[in-house]
Design an enzyme around this catalytic site. Structure first.
Site, PDB file in Angstrom:
ATOM      1  CE  LYS A 211     -70.914  33.498 105.746  1.00 11.78           C
ATOM      2  NZ  LYS A 211     -70.982  34.861 105.142  1.00 11.78           N
ATOM      3  CD  GLU A 287     -72.882  24.792  91.347  1.00 12.43           C
ATOM      4  OE1 GLU A 287     -71.928  24.916  90.317  1.00 12.43           O
ATOM      5  OE2 GLU A 287     -73.772  23.934  91.322  1.00 12.43           O
ATOM      6  CB  CYS A 321     -69.346  31.626  88.942  1.00 12.65           C
ATOM      7  SG  CYS A 321     -71.246  31.479  88.377  1.00 12.65           S
TER       8      CYS A 321
HETATM    9  P1  TAP Z   1     -65.373  33.135  99.080  1.00 12.65           P
HETATM   10  O1  TAP Z   1     -64.280  33.923  99.820  1.00 12.65           O
HETATM   11  O2  TAP Z   1     -65.153  31.788  98.876  1.00 12.65           O
HETATM   12  O3  TAP Z   1     -66.759  33.252  99.680  1.00 12.65           O
HETATM   13  C1  TAP Z   1     -68.153  32.650  99.584  1.00 12.65           C
HETATM   14  C2  TAP Z   1     -68.569  32.610 101.044  1.00 12.65           C
HETATM   15  O4  TAP Z   1     -68.056  31.580 102.012  1.00 12.65           O
HETATM   16  C3  TAP Z   1     -68.945  33.479 101.829  1.00 12.65           C
HETATM   17  O5  TAP Z   1     -70.252  33.883 102.289  1.00 12.65           O
HETATM   18  C4  TAP Z   1     -67.960  33.745 102.610  1.00 12.65           C
HETATM   19  O6  TAP Z   1     -68.043  34.548 103.844  1.00 12.65           O
HETATM   20  C5  TAP Z   1     -68.012  32.268 103.070  1.00 12.65           C
HETATM   21  N1  TAP Z   1     -66.596  31.528 103.633  1.00 12.65           N
HETATM   22  C6  TAP Z   1     -65.530  32.197 103.665  1.00 12.65           C
HETATM   23  N2  TAP Z   1     -64.618  31.263 104.473  1.00 12.65           N
HETATM   24  C7  TAP Z   1     -65.324  30.427 104.887  1.00 12.65           C
HETATM   25  C8  TAP Z   1     -65.002  29.232 105.861  1.00 12.65           C
HETATM   26  N3  TAP Z   1     -63.939  28.868 106.124  1.00 12.65           N
HETATM   27  N4  TAP Z   1     -66.163  28.404 106.169  1.00 12.65           N
HETATM   28  C9  TAP Z   1     -67.206  28.643 105.606  1.00 12.65           C
HETATM   29  N5  TAP Z   1     -67.687  29.826 104.951  1.00 12.65           N
HETATM   30  C10 TAP Z   1     -66.539  30.609 104.679  1.00 12.65           C
HETATM   31  O7  TAP Z   1     -65.877  33.585  97.481  1.00 12.65           O
HETATM   32  P2  TAP Z   1     -66.347  34.907  97.065  1.00 12.65           P
HETATM   33  O8  TAP Z   1     -64.974  35.748  97.129  1.00 12.65           O
HETATM   34  O9  TAP Z   1     -67.480  35.453  98.075  1.00 12.65           O
HETATM   35  O10 TAP Z   1     -66.846  34.736  95.539  1.00 12.65           O
HETATM   36  C11 TAP Z   1     -65.910  34.854  94.447  1.00 12.65           C
HETATM   37  C12 TAP Z   1     -65.818  33.514  94.189  1.00 12.65           C
HETATM   38  O11 TAP Z   1     -66.904  32.697  93.961  1.00 12.65           O
HETATM   39  C13 TAP Z   1     -65.230  33.397  92.838  1.00 12.65           C
HETATM   40  O12 TAP Z   1     -64.249  32.548  92.659  1.00 12.65           O
HETATM   41  C14 TAP Z   1     -66.462  32.696  92.007  1.00 12.65           C
HETATM   42  O13 TAP Z   1     -65.732  32.184  90.643  1.00 12.65           O
HETATM   43  C15 TAP Z   1     -67.224  31.860  92.802  1.00 12.65           C
HETATM   44  N6  TAP Z   1     -68.308  31.782  92.380  1.00 12.65           N
HETATM   45  C16 TAP Z   1     -68.865  30.856  91.860  1.00 12.65           C
HETATM   46  C17 TAP Z   1     -70.171  30.724  91.254  1.00 12.65           C
HETATM   47  C18 TAP Z   1     -70.564  29.444  90.680  1.00 12.65           C
HETATM   48  S1  TAP Z   1     -72.064  29.082  90.452  1.00 12.65           S
HETATM   49  N7  TAP Z   1     -69.650  28.268  90.442  1.00 12.65           N
HETATM   50  C19 TAP Z   1     -71.027  31.563  91.547  1.00 12.65           C
HETATM   51  C20 TAP Z   1     -70.541  32.645  92.182  1.00 12.65           C
HETATM   52  C21 TAP Z   1     -69.401  32.805  92.562  1.00 12.65           C
HETATM   53  P3  TAP Z   1     -67.671  36.108 103.881  1.00 12.65           P
HETATM   54  O14 TAP Z   1     -68.986  36.663 104.046  1.00 12.65           O
HETATM   55  O15 TAP Z   1     -66.712  36.347 105.045  1.00 12.65           O
HETATM   56  O16 TAP Z   1     -66.927  36.432 102.536  1.00 12.65           O
END
Ligand code: TAP
Length: 516
Positions: A211, A287, A321
């Site tokens: 997803k 991650e 990240c």
């Molecule tokens: P999240 O809100 O955690 O979303 C990540 C993914 O999870 C999205 O596809 C989201 O769907 C999905 N998701 C949300 N709630 C869920 C649930 N209850 N069950 C299963 N999946 C669910 O993060 P974001 O705002 O997209 O990304 C930003 C964060 O990611 C930052 O904190 C950043 O540090 C972190 N990040 C970390 C890394 C590494 S490598 N460590 C790399 C990139 C980003 P939706 O499409 O609905 O949002």
């Protein structure tokens, strides 16, 4: 209105698959783009049963298209397709070397379509085109090639156990795929996050239900088309765009998904780990967020310090990240450093990410932009010194000024919370007490990355040894590579992407003992 109801028909490389989809067609970046907006399940593009979600161009806030969205039932269809593909499909019968060949072919197709993929990534996520071409898409292609090469090199061992005398024993281990894997990824590097996880997952022989983030799903869908054209058998790769609460959660909780790979926020990561445990104890790798410290000693070359500090924070408009969430600068060079950083930050070319002269594009989506505005407000209220930027730009699109805060106090909101945006947080330090500096750099619940800039190699190595972070950059920053394991400590999660270690996340070891 770019949506064209056209049915495309093309022959897959295997000559056995006919792929058709309702194409979105549009002109951008001097290219004719044509891409799917439907779910990809069992080798076919199909509509979803949940309400479609608009995909918005962050440059001008226009709707690119309405993307079909997966319901719980759609996710179940995808899991069943992946299960069939894993247990009885062509994928389960071909050799590891053949698997590698298909992955190389997919990488070649991605390369042929790299301008199209990078343009799409730029339109959908706001990534600057030149960066999208080199990093978002370029590193994705390298990742597929790197793991394609691993397929026929995954092997077990012969283990010397004690014999059951007078008989003899032979113990061998097999490295096996786990089965159906679920992947859930964020929006900052949409295609690259997909590739980092999926390439290792498929190289190990698994099948996958993935997803993408709802704000930037388009390159994942174009990728699905290329995978079919490369001849990856139906059901091996399933892409189910949709919301995290519905499609994401359905994958995470599915009883037939045996492994979950996640990149995203620490908060959601925690929920996911609980759901994995409660549903069927699926293996999980996470991650998560970061607040990576970058330490600049006074012996550093000032020009290099300014350049690295800026890229450590502003790279991919801070939606990175491993972005340096805190910059510690030694007292003697602190004022000069701030002065130079502000002067250089003012020169950053902000604008349409498709323009070749642009180096800083819009933030990914509106809610994220709003969070950054709020982040700055909290910082000001806390008394940190805002010396550059801090505002949304008064133009259409989700543009936010690259921002610099100085004199940020340890323990404050700015010093501890991740912004995930172009906000530099600077604090001074005295090198007289190195232990104190390390303690300050480690005073975070995150542990993703870190950096140190100094000519004193002993000092750099002491830092590298004592810092609680999965990655340490010495005299560089953001230097990742497909062969080098990547992943965090503490609340930044566990499990590695990239490098040989990533394969372990998608393998299980079986021990076979024979008596003779
Ligand atoms: P999240 O809100 O955690 O979303 C990540 C993914 O999870 C999205 O596809 C989201 O769907 C999905 N998701 C949300 N709630 C869920 C649930 N209850 N069950 C299963 N999946 C669910 O993060 P974001 O705002 O997209 O990304 C930003 C964060 O990611 C930052 O904190 C950043 O540090 C972190 N990040 C970390 C890394 C590494 S490598 N460590 C790399 C990139 C980003 P939706 O499409 O609905 O949002």
């Amino acid at each position: 209105e770019f949506v064209v109801k056209a049915v495309l028909a093309m022959r897959g490389a295997s000559q056995s698959q006919q792929i058709s989809y309702e194409a979105v067609e549009m002109k951008a970046n001097n290219l004719e783009l044509k891409f799917p907006k439907q779910l990809f399940i069992d080798g076919k593009f199909v509509n979803g049963r949940a309400k479609p979600i608009p995909s918005v161009n962050p440059h001008d806030e226009s709707v690119i298209c309405q993307v079909e969205s997966a319901s719980v039932e759609d996710v179940d269809d995808a899991v069943q397709a992946a299960k069939r593909a894993f247990e009885t499909g062509e994928w389960s019968k071909i050799s590891a070397r053949e698997r590698g060949r298909l992955m190389f072919k997919l990488a070649d197709l991605m390369e042929e379509h790299k301008e199209e993929l990078a343009t799409l990534e730029s339109l959908d996520s706001g990534a600057v085109y030149t960066l999208a071409l080199k990093t978002h898409v370029g590193m994705s292609i390298e990742t597929w090639r790197y793991f394609a090469g691993w397929c026929d090199k995954i092997q077990g061992a012969v283990v010397p156990i004690s014999h059951a005398r007078p008989n003899r024993n032979l113990t061998i281990t097999r490295k096996e795929p786990i089965g159906v894997c679920g992947l859930v990824t964020p929006w900052n590097y949409p295609l690259m996050m997909l590739s980092w996880k999926m390439a290792a997952c498929l190289a190990a022989g698994n099948t996958v239900v993935m997803k993408p983030a709802q704000t930037s799903p388009l390159t994942a869908l174009k990728f699905a088309e290329l995978a079919a054209r490369a001849g990856i058998p139906p059901g091996v790769i399933n892409i189910v765009p949709g919301s995290g609460r519905v499609a994401g959660e359905a994958i995470v909780k599915h009883p037939q998904v045996r492994k979950l790979g996640f990149t995203g926020s620490t908060e959601i990561g925690q929920t996911i780990m609980k759901d994995c445990a409660e549903s069927n104890m699926k293996k999980v790798s996470l991650e998560l967020g970061g607040k990576s410290p970058f330490v600049i000693f006074e012996d550093a070359d000032m020009q290099q310090a300014v350049r690295l500090a800026m890229s450590s924070v502003f790279f991919n408009k801070g939606e990175n990240c491993i972005a340096a969430g805190r910059i510690f600068v030694e007292e003697r060079i602190y004022d000069e450093f701030l002065e130079r950083v502000v002067a250089e930050t003012k020169k950053i070319a902000i604008g349409d990410p498709l323009n070749r002269g642009t180096s800083h594009g819009p933030q990914n989506h509106k809610a994220h932009l709003d969070k950054l505005v709020e982040f700055v407000e909290i910082g000001k209220r806390e008394g940190a010194r805002l010396i550059q930027g801090g505002k949304r730009l008064p133009v259409p699109g989700y543009y936010f000024e690259p921002t610099v805060f100085a004199d940020v106090e340890d323990g404050s909101f700015l010093a501890t919370e991740e912004s995930f945006g172009p906000i530099m947080i600077v604090s001074p330090f005295s090198s007289k007490d190195e232990d104190k500096l390390i303690a300050r750099a480690n005073a975070t619940e995150y542990g993703l990355a870190s950096g140190v800039l100094t000519k004193d190699i002993a000092r750099a190595l002491r830092f590298a040894e004592k810092i609680d972070a999965g990655t340490v950059f010495v005299n560089t920053y953001n230097k990742t590579d497909v062969a080098a394991p990547f992943g965090g400590f503490k609340r930044s999660g566990f499990g590695k992407d990239l490098g040989q270690e990533a394969l372990n996340e998608y393998l299980r070891t079986k021990t076979i003992t024979v008596e003779y």
